[in-house]
Design a protein around this motif. Structure first.
Motif, PDB file in Angstrom:
ATOM      1  N   SER A  21      70.598  55.351   7.594  1.00 24.53           N
ATOM      2  CA  SER A  21      71.186  54.551   6.641  1.00 24.53           C
ATOM      3  C   SER A  21      72.509  55.147   6.566  1.00 24.53           C
ATOM      4  N   CYS A  22      73.756  54.213   6.110  1.00 26.02           N
ATOM      5  CA  CYS A  22      74.968  54.869   5.796  1.00 26.02           C
ATOM      6  C   CYS A  22      75.515  54.003   4.572  1.00 26.02           C
ATOM      7  N   ALA A  23      75.475  54.716   3.296  1.00 22.62           N
ATOM      8  CA  ALA A  23      75.808  54.077   2.182  1.00 22.62           C
ATOM      9  C   ALA A  23      77.279  54.640   1.955  1.00 22.62           C
ATOM     10  N   ALA A  24      77.838  53.598   1.532  1.00 24.63           N
ATOM     11  CA  ALA A  24      79.366  53.595   1.279  1.00 24.63           C
ATOM     12  C   ALA A  24      79.854  53.469  -0.051  1.00 24.63           C
ATOM     13  N   SER A  25      80.573  54.002  -0.471  1.00 25.81           N
ATOM     14  CA  SER A  25      81.196  54.070  -1.959  1.00 25.81           C
ATOM     15  C   SER A  25      82.899  54.183  -1.864  1.00 25.81           C
ATOM     16  N   GLY A  26      83.207  53.780  -2.961  1.00 25.71           N
ATOM     17  CA  GLY A  26      84.639  53.684  -3.220  1.00 25.71           C
ATOM     18  C   GLY A  26      85.215  52.389  -2.754  1.00 25.71           C
ATOM     19  N   ARG A  27      86.379  52.329  -2.511  1.00 24.57           N
ATOM     20  CA  ARG A  27      86.985  51.003  -1.960  1.00 24.57           C
ATOM     21  C   ARG A  27      86.479  50.235  -0.732  1.00 24.57           C
ATOM     22  N   THR A  28      85.217  49.904  -0.759  1.00 18.77           N
ATOM     23  CA  THR A  28      84.469  49.254   0.440  1.00 18.77           C
ATOM     24  C   THR A  28      84.862  47.987   0.675  1.00 18.77           C
ATOM     25  N   ARG A  29      85.594  47.055  -0.242  1.00 21.83           N
ATOM     26  CA  ARG A  29      85.907  45.964  -0.058  1.00 21.83           C
ATOM     27  C   ARG A  29      87.076  45.706   0.967  1.00 21.83           C
ATOM     28  N   SER A  30      87.702  46.786   1.173  1.00 29.29           N
ATOM     29  CA  SER A  30      88.570  46.897   2.349  1.00 29.29           C
ATOM     30  C   SER A  30      88.122  46.996   3.606  1.00 29.29           C
ATOM     31  N   PHE A  31      86.898  47.256   3.690  1.00 23.55           N
ATOM     32  CA  PHE A  31      86.234  47.541   5.030  1.00 23.55           C
ATOM     33  C   PHE A  31      86.187  46.145   5.902  1.00 23.55           C
ATOM     34  N   HIS A  32      86.617  46.221   7.189  1.00 27.54           N
ATOM     35  CA  HIS A  32      86.508  45.206   8.163  1.00 27.54           C
ATOM     36  C   HIS A  32      85.211  45.445   8.884  1.00 27.54           C
ATOM     37  N   THR A  33      85.085  46.514   9.520  1.00 23.67           N
ATOM     38  CA  THR A  33      83.923  46.748  10.334  1.00 23.67           C
ATOM     39  C   THR A  33      83.423  48.144   9.894  1.00 23.67           C
ATOM     40  N   MET A  34      82.015  48.325  10.133  1.00 26.06           N
ATOM     41  CA  MET A  34      81.193  49.483  10.135  1.00 26.06           C
ATOM     42  C   MET A  34      80.366  49.712  11.357  1.00 26.06           C
ATOM     43  N   GLY A  35      80.056  51.104  11.538  1.00 29.34           N
ATOM     44  CA  GLY A  35      79.318  51.394  12.615  1.00 29.34           C
ATOM     45  C   GLY A  35      78.860  52.801  12.938  1.00 29.34           C
ATOM     46  N   TRP A  36      78.445  52.942  13.965  1.00 31.62           N
ATOM     47  CA  TRP A  36      77.783  54.382  14.154  1.00 31.62           C
ATOM     48  C   TRP A  36      78.252  54.958  15.829  1.00 31.62           C
ATOM     49  N   PHE A  37      78.614  56.281  15.787  1.00 29.52           N
ATOM     50  CA  PHE A  37      78.766  56.983  16.723  1.00 29.52           C
ATOM     51  C   PHE A  37      78.074  58.131  16.884  1.00 29.52           C
ATOM     52  N   ARG A  38      77.802  58.679  17.952  1.00 29.45           N
ATOM     53  CA  ARG A  38      77.152  59.899  18.140  1.00 29.45           C
ATOM     54  C   ARG A  38      77.578  60.846  18.816  1.00 29.45           C
ATOM     55  N   GLN A  39      77.330  62.390  18.733  1.00 31.78           N
ATOM     56  CA  GLN A  39      77.796  63.313  19.912  1.00 31.78           C
ATOM     57  C   GLN A  39      76.677  64.280  19.725  1.00 31.78           C
ATOM     58  N   ALA A  40      76.342  64.392  21.066  1.00 33.76           N
ATOM     59  CA  ALA A  40      75.455  65.182  21.600  1.00 33.76           C
ATOM     60  C   ALA A  40      76.063  66.719  21.961  1.00 33.76           C
ATOM     61  N   PRO A  41      75.286  68.093  21.796  1.00 37.18           N
ATOM     62  CA  PRO A  41      75.853  69.102  22.347  1.00 37.18           C
ATOM     63  C   PRO A  41      76.842  69.225  23.679  1.00 37.18           C
ATOM     64  N   GLY A  42      77.974  69.624  23.380  1.00 36.14           N
ATOM     65  CA  GLY A  42      78.706  69.875  24.465  1.00 36.14           C
ATOM     66  C   GLY A  42      79.303  68.562  25.217  1.00 36.14           C
ATOM     67  N   LYS A  43      79.227  67.375  24.284  1.00 33.48           N
ATOM     68  CA  LYS A  43      79.768  66.180  24.961  1.00 33.48           C
ATOM     69  C   LYS A  43      80.543  65.684  23.906  1.00 33.48           C
ATOM     70  N   GLU A  44      81.340  64.679  24.469  1.00 31.49           N
ATOM     71  CA  GLU A  44      82.421  64.106  23.621  1.00 31.49           C
ATOM     72  C   GLU A  44      81.464  62.793  22.646  1.00 31.49           C
ATOM     73  N   ARG A  45      82.180  62.729  21.659  1.00 29.55           N
ATOM     74  CA  ARG A  45      81.723  61.717  20.620  1.00 29.55           C
ATOM     75  C   ARG A  45      81.369  60.141  21.508  1.00 29.55           C
ATOM     76  N   GLU A  46      80.608  59.530  21.268  1.00 34.21           N
ATOM     77  CA  GLU A  46      80.430  58.379  21.838  1.00 34.21           C
ATOM     78  C   GLU A  46      80.142  57.076  20.989  1.00 34.21           C
ATOM     79  N   PHE A  47      80.722  55.839  21.419  1.00 30.93           N
ATOM     80  CA  PHE A  47      80.142  54.782  20.420  1.00 30.93           C
ATOM     81  C   PHE A  47      78.823  54.407  20.687  1.00 30.93           C
ATOM     82  N   VAL A  48      78.344  53.911  19.418  1.00 31.23           N
ATOM     83  CA  VAL A  48      76.686  53.526  19.433  1.00 31.23           C
ATOM     84  C   VAL A  48      76.763  51.918  19.174  1.00 31.23           C
TER      85      VAL A  48
END
Length: 126
Positions: A21-48
């Motif tokens: 889960s990802c709970a957002a607070s603050g000026r969330t009405r301005s958001f267009h898109t939300m999502g997830w990335f991940r990063q494994a040890p020794g690797k670059e961050r990647e889009f999920v």
């Protein structure tokens, strides 16, 4: 002040399911898109996965397509990532992100986005 707070990570076995889960607070009405990335040890961050908050259009990385599902609850300002058939290769820190302009169709290029959470660890044992 915008905050993204992830939860739901943990240690599971291969083949298990987990929901982040990802709970957002603050000026969330301005958001267009939300999502997830991940990063494994020794690797670059990647889009999920990403989801357009208006209309709900979703995008997935090929590595998770058919196993992960992203959804949102606009009333609760929360985005979810349902992960099924987990594999050891899914082990990573998972980060929630949000952007006020950039559509999710571009997120696979791992751009610099407006807001990031602190991350939650997901470990899948074999």
């Amino acid at each position: 002040q915008v905050q993204l707070v992830e939860s739901g990570g943990g240690l599971v076995q291969a083949g298990d399911s987990l929901r982040l889960s990802c709970a957002a607070s603050g000026r969330t009405r301005s958001f267009h898109t939300m999502g997830w990335f991940r990063q494994a040890p020794g690797k670059e961050r990647e889009f999920v996965a990403s989801i357009r908050l208006s209309g709900g259009t979703t995008y997935y990385a090929d590595s998770v397509k058919g196993r992960f599902t992203i959804s949102r609850d606009n009333a609760e300002n929360t985005v979810y990532l349902q992960m099924s058939s987990l594999k050891p290769a899914d082990t990573a820190v998972y980060y929630c992100a949000a952007d006020v302009v950039l559509d999710g169709s571009f997120w696979h290029k791992s751009p610099e986005l407006d807001y990031w959470g602190q991350g939650t660890q997901v470990t899948v044992s074999s």
